[in-house]
Design a protein around this motif. Structure first.
Motif, PDB file in Angstrom:
ATOM      1  N   LYS A 761      76.733  66.753  30.566  1.00 22.39           N
ATOM      2  CA  LYS A 761      75.894  66.219  29.489  1.00 22.39           C
ATOM      3  C   LYS A 761      74.707  65.451  30.071  1.00 22.39           C
ATOM      4  O   LYS A 761      74.870  64.633  30.985  1.00 22.39           O
ATOM      5  CB  LYS A 761      76.722  65.290  28.603  1.00 22.39           C
ATOM      6  N   VAL A 762      73.533  65.736  29.517  1.00 20.03           N
ATOM      7  CA  VAL A 762      72.314  65.071  29.979  1.00 20.03           C
ATOM      8  C   VAL A 762      71.469  64.643  28.780  1.00 20.03           C
ATOM      9  O   VAL A 762      71.652  65.113  27.661  1.00 20.03           O
ATOM     10  CB  VAL A 762      71.463  66.007  30.883  1.00 20.03           C
ATOM     11  N   ARG A 763      70.537  63.751  29.077  1.00 19.46           N
ATOM     12  CA  ARG A 763      69.482  63.385  28.141  1.00 19.46           C
ATOM     13  C   ARG A 763      68.172  63.963  28.660  1.00 19.46           C
ATOM     14  O   ARG A 763      67.865  63.836  29.853  1.00 19.46           O
ATOM     15  CB  ARG A 763      69.354  61.866  28.021  1.00 19.46           C
ATOM     16  N   PHE A 764      67.400  64.586  27.781  1.00 22.10           N
ATOM     17  CA  PHE A 764      66.090  65.126  28.153  1.00 22.10           C
ATOM     18  C   PHE A 764      64.984  64.233  27.605  1.00 22.10           C
ATOM     19  O   PHE A 764      65.058  63.794  26.444  1.00 22.10           O
ATOM     20  CB  PHE A 764      65.903  66.544  27.592  1.00 22.10           C
ATOM     21  N   ASP A 765      63.989  63.973  28.415  1.00 25.57           N
ATOM     22  CA  ASP A 765      62.803  63.265  27.944  1.00 25.57           C
ATOM     23  C   ASP A 765      61.840  64.314  27.392  1.00 25.57           C
ATOM     24  O   ASP A 765      60.974  64.832  28.100  1.00 25.57           O
ATOM     25  CB  ASP A 765      62.151  62.490  29.093  1.00 25.57           C
ATOM     26  N   ASP A 766      62.014  64.632  26.109  1.00 21.37           N
ATOM     27  CA  ASP A 766      61.225  65.720  25.536  1.00 21.37           C
ATOM     28  C   ASP A 766      59.774  65.325  25.271  1.00 21.37           C
ATOM     29  O   ASP A 766      58.990  66.120  24.755  1.00 21.37           O
ATOM     30  CB  ASP A 766      61.878  66.260  24.263  1.00 21.37           C
ATOM     31  N   ARG A 767      59.393  64.100  25.669  1.00 23.14           N
ATOM     32  CA  ARG A 767      57.977  63.721  25.628  1.00 23.14           C
ATOM     33  C   ARG A 767      57.243  64.200  26.863  1.00 23.14           C
ATOM     34  O   ARG A 767      56.021  64.279  26.869  1.00 23.14           O
ATOM     35  CB  ARG A 767      57.844  62.200  25.519  1.00 23.14           C
ATOM     36  N   HIS A 768      58.006  64.508  27.915  1.00 27.25           N
ATOM     37  CA  HIS A 768      57.389  64.985  29.145  1.00 27.25           C
ATOM     38  C   HIS A 768      57.068  66.472  28.998  1.00 27.25           C
ATOM     39  O   HIS A 768      57.892  67.243  28.491  1.00 27.25           O
ATOM     40  CB  HIS A 768      58.334  64.762  30.329  1.00 27.25           C
ATOM     41  N   PRO A 769      55.891  66.910  29.430  1.00 28.94           N
ATOM     42  CA  PRO A 769      55.525  68.328  29.264  1.00 28.94           C
ATOM     43  C   PRO A 769      56.534  69.305  29.856  1.00 28.94           C
ATOM     44  O   PRO A 769      56.668  70.418  29.360  1.00 28.94           O
ATOM     45  CB  PRO A 769      54.169  68.420  29.984  1.00 28.94           C
ATOM     46  N   LEU A 770      57.244  68.902  30.911  1.00 29.95           N
ATOM     47  CA  LEU A 770      58.231  69.805  31.496  1.00 29.95           C
ATOM     48  C   LEU A 770      59.454  69.986  30.604  1.00 29.95           C
ATOM     49  O   LEU A 770      60.221  70.936  30.782  1.00 29.95           O
ATOM     50  CB  LEU A 770      58.673  69.298  32.871  1.00 29.95           C
ATOM     51  N   ALA A 771      59.632  69.089  29.644  1.00 29.72           N
ATOM     52  CA  ALA A 771      60.779  69.174  28.743  1.00 29.72           C
ATOM     53  C   ALA A 771      60.366  69.485  27.308  1.00 29.72           C
ATOM     54  O   ALA A 771      61.175  69.351  26.389  1.00 29.72           O
ATOM     55  CB  ALA A 771      61.592  67.884  28.779  1.00 29.72           C
ATOM     56  N   TYR A 772      59.135  69.909  27.106  1.00 30.43           N
ATOM     57  CA  TYR A 772      58.715  70.291  25.762  1.00 30.43           C
ATOM     58  C   TYR A 772      59.664  71.360  25.208  1.00 30.43           C
ATOM     59  O   TYR A 772      60.071  72.294  25.906  1.00 30.43           O
ATOM     60  CB  TYR A 772      57.303  70.859  25.786  1.00 30.43           C
ATOM     61  N   ASP A 797      55.365  54.569  39.741  1.00 26.50           N
ATOM     62  CA  ASP A 797      54.720  55.207  38.595  1.00 26.50           C
ATOM     63  C   ASP A 797      54.407  56.683  38.837  1.00 26.50           C
ATOM     64  O   ASP A 797      54.076  57.413  37.902  1.00 26.50           O
ATOM     65  CB  ASP A 797      53.426  54.471  38.236  1.00 26.50           C
ATOM     66  N   ARG A 798      54.515  57.126  40.090  1.00 24.65           N
ATOM     67  CA  ARG A 798      54.228  58.525  40.400  1.00 24.65           C
ATOM     68  C   ARG A 798      55.452  59.425  40.224  1.00 24.65           C
ATOM     69  O   ARG A 798      55.403  60.620  40.523  1.00 24.65           O
ATOM     70  CB  ARG A 798      53.685  58.656  41.827  1.00 24.65           C
ATOM     71  N   TYR A 799      56.525  58.835  39.743  1.00 30.62           N
ATOM     72  CA  TYR A 799      57.766  59.588  39.560  1.00 30.62           C
ATOM     73  C   TYR A 799      58.197  59.496  38.099  1.00 30.62           C
ATOM     74  O   TYR A 799      58.133  58.436  37.482  1.00 30.62           O
ATOM     75  CB  TYR A 799      58.873  59.042  40.461  1.00 30.62           C
ATOM     76  N   ARG A 800      58.629  60.635  37.549  1.00 30.16           N
ATOM     77  CA  ARG A 800      59.137  60.668  36.180  1.00 30.16           C
ATOM     78  C   ARG A 800      60.501  61.343  36.153  1.00 30.16           C
ATOM     79  O   ARG A 800      60.707  62.397  36.764  1.00 30.16           O
ATOM     80  CB  ARG A 800      58.174  61.446  35.271  1.00 30.16           C
ATOM     81  N   ARG A 801      61.428  60.723  35.434  1.00 29.66           N
ATOM     82  CA  ARG A 801      62.755  61.316  35.245  1.00 29.66           C
ATOM     83  C   ARG A 801      62.685  62.189  33.995  1.00 29.66           C
ATOM     84  O   ARG A 801      62.528  61.686  32.882  1.00 29.66           O
ATOM     85  CB  ARG A 801      63.797  60.216  35.090  1.00 29.66           C
ATOM     86  N   VAL A 802      62.809  63.471  34.174  1.00 27.05           N
ATOM     87  CA  VAL A 802      62.696  64.420  33.068  1.00 27.05           C
ATOM     88  C   VAL A 802      64.044  64.611  32.380  1.00 27.05           C
ATOM     89  O   VAL A 802      64.111  64.842  31.181  1.00 27.05           O
ATOM     90  CB  VAL A 802      62.141  65.765  33.572  1.00 27.05           C
ATOM     91  N   ALA A 803      65.119  64.517  33.152  1.00 26.26           N
ATOM     92  CA  ALA A 803      66.468  64.643  32.594  1.00 26.26           C
ATOM     93  C   ALA A 803      67.398  63.714  33.362  1.00 26.26           C
ATOM     94  O   ALA A 803      67.299  63.604  34.590  1.00 26.26           O
ATOM     95  CB  ALA A 803      66.968  66.082  32.683  1.00 26.26           C
ATOM     96  N   ASP A 804      68.295  63.035  32.632  1.00 25.27           N
ATOM     97  CA  ASP A 804      69.268  62.116  33.229  1.00 25.27           C
ATOM     98  C   ASP A 804      70.670  62.487  32.771  1.00 25.27           C
ATOM     99  O   ASP A 804      70.880  62.886  31.615  1.00 25.27           O
ATOM    100  CB  ASP A 804      69.013  60.671  32.766  1.00 25.27           C
TER     101      ASP A 804
END
Length: 864
Positions: A761-772, A797-804
């Motif tokens: 089970k994961v959470r997606f950051d669907d605000r990030h373009p990679l998770a649209y 700030d140069r790193y974004r977690r797209v899924a956790d």
């Protein structure tokens, strides 16, 4: 006249007119034998001869000749293989049975219909024949199978002894002479090219299938490859044989032959009779091998009953006694000498290479040849037919019992059914799931109106899959939560886990991201059986601009097809009125083109009333390349090519020399590294693996990008490119790029962390373009990959977690030891690097073209 005489003489034999030793009988036997061309006559050598391999085109010719010469065989070309070669099914039985084949097929299916009354079943069994399927040459580097098949077939067509006649009279054999014609041709040609050189006997440097190589035996559930489609139709729908055997080869340094049954653990929900049947067949095979002087035969060991969902492991859940034989390999067709102290145990059920009840006669060592493999495969294949023929009534009655009892278990058990609601995040992928299940002959009903179950309401268009049907066990494994056993069978004495043979779950719905609800109560509502696949009629609303739903995988294919036609497309970055983040806006286009795209993909192009002025951007399709290596090839790379092609993404295969040359940013925007180890990507692979020597390929096939390639990839990203790393390839980026990211699982012992192919089970950051287009929460397939921690630095700030990964209760299906090591860790990270980006995807986002639920995470990197 020749064939009329032969037919009359054969008829006399079949009717019992000619007695053994009678001149007529002897003449008939001689006539039949004289008129069937031997393999040696046709190919010019005895099949199994050292350093000789019959090629598939000649094997096809031989089967066509046998069909002309014998009335005991029908050869059916099921269609072209992936690369256009004939894919054959040979049906072998008596002339009388073959003349009544369609009636016997109907009888076989009726026996296995649980609605058939037992009294009628017993009458049908008197008429019926035991149906057995055998396949050869699935894995093309296992060269013996395609040589065994013609030799085995010749024996069945030419022999007239009582044992052979009993087999022909009482059985119908569905024989696949070569499961992978394309690979058989590749390997045969490669072997012949290397004969007499230092590379004689070295394996093929690339995949022995256009896309999937060894993974063609992982496609019995999804049936993505055309060869799987043909085979599945024969086994699962058209015939439903009582038994199926797939003949394979394995490594060289252990037992000479594995035969059924499987070892522990077993996968749940098969009929108990199934496991008894496997022991029954396996004992007969082993007995016949010992009887004929073959040594080193092991049963009930090495291969567990919980395996992948390839052919021999999925068929038990179709109520087919699915079995496997595995012969020790030579160096392709070149003999291999083995010293006695090189023979090893250590496999499941064989702790030492010593005599035991399941291997009472160890092979002592010496020369091992292709002919040895062919000989023992023939004995095993014949033994299966012999047992089925001697016990036709039992085999058929067991087929009836399995179907009946599984249906009863499904009706009485919990859950009683699964509902696939019409309300889905990606409804078109849900339809694909439905149509894929239908390929396995699973009965599905569709709600004509809303249905109620235990106080819950499911909308019209929802689907119901009852478990009160013969394939109950298959349904539960494909649609229900599945937990791999953690017990003495699955751990070593020191407590460390034994690796499952493949992934520890094959739950189709979870991989596809489709919601499925188990239910235990009766369904109230109007339901209709699905009699055909669910169509996907595309639709184009009237207007001048349209919206494509960004949640649909199919929309990405539609976008690619439209871009090919020069369409202008926007991507939505901020939700507004009828638009969701990630939706696509299509501006203009020919009505004919739009309708054609809608028809191909099943999407609806919804009319958009007003043009948004902000919160959107012009969509650009990235110039995409993917690293292609030799050293045996990468199956994940092959599967990724297949997925990209299925969704109309253009790409370039990128090899070592082009990477080392540099200047990549001039030609590409994105480079994909499929799941692989750092050493295989760089070419720094060690000299041995698992105590066995690595393949010593010719120099031009010793792939690896080397230090120059590493620097070229860094330069590519620094200049604005995106490097997308899938699964284990993410470790390459962590090892070679100076990223403030570490693998949170690094250095952990398997007793502390172990997750062998599980849905998490994961959470997606669907605000990030990679998770649209992704849901806020979902499942990913984790297998042999990293999990990420972003280490503190001035550049956080140069790193974004797209899924956790979620905090707790991470496991959905499979096996997970050490949940705490994944808790809240990043599953997917986007890292800025110079002017570009490194995308780290630690799980298997496009695994075997099965994980539809996470395809968009890759697709979004290619459409920006």
């Amino acid at each position: 006249m020749r064939f009329r005489i032969r037919a009359i003489l054969l008829s006399l034999l079949l009717c019992g007119v000619a007695m053994a030793g009678h001149p007529v009988a002897e003449a008939a036997e001689k006539a039949v034998n004289d008129q069937i061309t031997t393999p040696e006559e046709f190919f010019g050598f005895k099949l199994g001869t050292d350093k000789k391999l019959a090629r598939w085109d000649k094997i096809v010719e031989y089967y066509r000749l046998l069909e002309r010469e014998s009335d005991r065989i029908r050869v059916i070309d099921l269609g072209p293989s992936t690369e256009g070669h004939p894919y054959l099914l040979a049906i072998i039985s008596s002339a009388d049975n073959l003349s009544n084949l369609e009636r016997l097929r109907a009888v076989n299916l009726k026996i296995q219909d649980p609605s058939t009354l037992e009294a009628e079943v017993k009458k049908l069994i008197e008429q019926g024949k035991a149906v057995v399927s055998q396949s050869f040459g699935l894995h093309s580097s296992e060269v013996a199978g395609a040589q065994t098949a013609p030799d085995f077939t010749y024996d069945l067509l030419s022999r007239n002894d009582s044992e052979t006649m009993r087999i022909l009279d009482n059985t119908i054999q569905l024989l696949f002479p070569c499961f992978n014609p394309d690979g058989q041709i590749m390997v045969t040609d490669w072997y012949n090219q290397q004969l007499g050189t230092e590379y004689e006997g070295v394996g093929l440097p690339w995949l022995y299938h256009k896309y999937v190589g060894h993974d063609n035996n992982r496609d019995g559930d999804f049936m993505n490859m055309i060869e799987a489609v043909y085979t599945g139709k024969v086994l699962y729908r058209d015939w439903k044989p009582q038994a199926y055997v797939d003949h394979h080869q394995m490594g060289s340094y252990g037992v000479r032959l594995y035969v059924p049954p499987y070892s522990e653990p077993i996968r749940p929900h098969a009929d108990p009779l199934m496991w008894r049947e496997l022991s029954w067949y396996g004992a007969h095979i082993a007995y016949k091998l010992e009887e004929q002087g073959h040594s080193g035969v092991l049963n009930a060991g090495q291969y567990p009953g919980w395996g992948h969902f390839g052919w021999h492991w999925i068929t038990p859940f179709h109520n087919i006694a699915g079995m496997l034989t595995e012969s020790a390999s030579a160096n392709l067709a070149t003999p291999l000498y083995l010293h006695p102290d090189q023979l090893r145990g250590g496999a499941r059920g064989l702790p030492e290479y010593e005599a035991q009840s399941t291997m009472p006669n160890p092979w002592p060592g010496g020369w091992w040849r292709l002919g040895d493999i062919v000989a023992q495969q023939k004995v095993a294949a014949w033994a299966i037919m012999d047992l089925a023929a001697r016990n036709k009534e039992t085999v058929l009655y067991n087929g009836y019992l399995k179907a009946k009892r599984q249906t009863e278990r499904g009706a009485q058990g919990s859950p009683k059914a699964y509902v696939i609601p019409s309300d889905q995040h990606d409804p078109l992928t849900a339809v694909k799931l439905i149509n894929t299940l239908r390929m396995s002959d699973i009965r599905i009903q569709k709600a004509k109106q809303p249905i109620r179950v235990a106080g819950m309401t499911f909308g019209a268009g929802s689907y119901l899959v009852s478990l009160a049907q013969p394939k109950m066990g298959l349904i539960r494994n494909l649609l229900g939560r599945t937990l791999y056993p953690d017990n003495e069978w699955t751990r070593r004495r020191d407590g460390s886990p034994l690796r499952p043979y493949d992934t520890s779950t094959h739950t189709m719905a979870e991989l596809m991201g489709v919601r499925v609800d188990p239910i235990d109560a009766a369904v109230e509502g109007d339901l209709a059986d699905l009699e055909a696949d669910v169509p996907l009629p595309g639709r184009v609303d009237s207007g001048s601009r349209w919206v494509l739903d960004g949640r649909l995988n199919a929309s990405y294919k539609a976008v690619n097809l439209l871009l090919d036609q020069g369409a202008s497309i926007l991507r939505v970055d901020e939700p507004q009125r009828e638009l969701r983040r990630g939706d696509f806006i299509v501006q203009g286009g020919s009505p004919t083109v739009l309708q054609d795209v809608a028809d191909q993909t099943g999407v609806r192009l919804t009319s958009l009333q007003s043009q948004p002025t902000d919160g959107v951007h012009d969509l650009k399709r990235m110039r995409t390349a993917m690293y292609y290596r030799y050293r045996g090839g990468s199956m994940d790379e092959g599967w990724t090519r297949f997925v990209l092609e299925q969704f109309a993404f253009p790409y370039t295969s990128l090899k070592d020399d082009e990477i080392k040359k540099g200047g990549l940013a001039a030609n590409y925007d994105v480079i994909i590294l499929a799941h692989d180890s750092t050493s295989m990507i760089t070419g720094e692979a060690g000299e041995s693996r698992g105590g066995r020597p690595r393949q010593n390929y010719p120099p031009q096939y010793m792939s690896g990008i080397g230090k120059e390639g590493v620097e070229a990839l860094k330069k590519f990203v620094e200049e604005g490119g995106s490097l997308v790393t899938l699964g284990g390839a993410s470790m390459f980026a962590l090892d070679k790029f100076d990223l403030n990211v570490r693998n949170a699982l690094d250095g952990l012992d398997s007793k502390d962390f172990f997750c062998p192919g599980s849905t998490l089970k994961v959470r997606f950051d669907d605000r990030h373009p990679l998770a649209y287009g992704m849901p806020s929460e979902g499942l990913v397939l984790f297998w042999q990959g990293p999990a990420f921690e972003i280490t503190p630095s001035r550049n956080n700030d140069r790193y974004r977690r797209v899924a956790d990964y979620v905090k707790k209760d991470i496991l959905q299906s499979g096996w997970l030891i050490g949940e705490k090591h994944l808790s809240n860790k990043a599953a997917m990270v986007s890292a800025k690097y110079g002017g570009g980006e490194v995308v780290l995807i630690g799980f298997r986002t496009q695994h075997r073209a099965q994980t539809h639920g996470t395809f968009k995470l890759l697709f979004n990197a290619l459409l920006r």
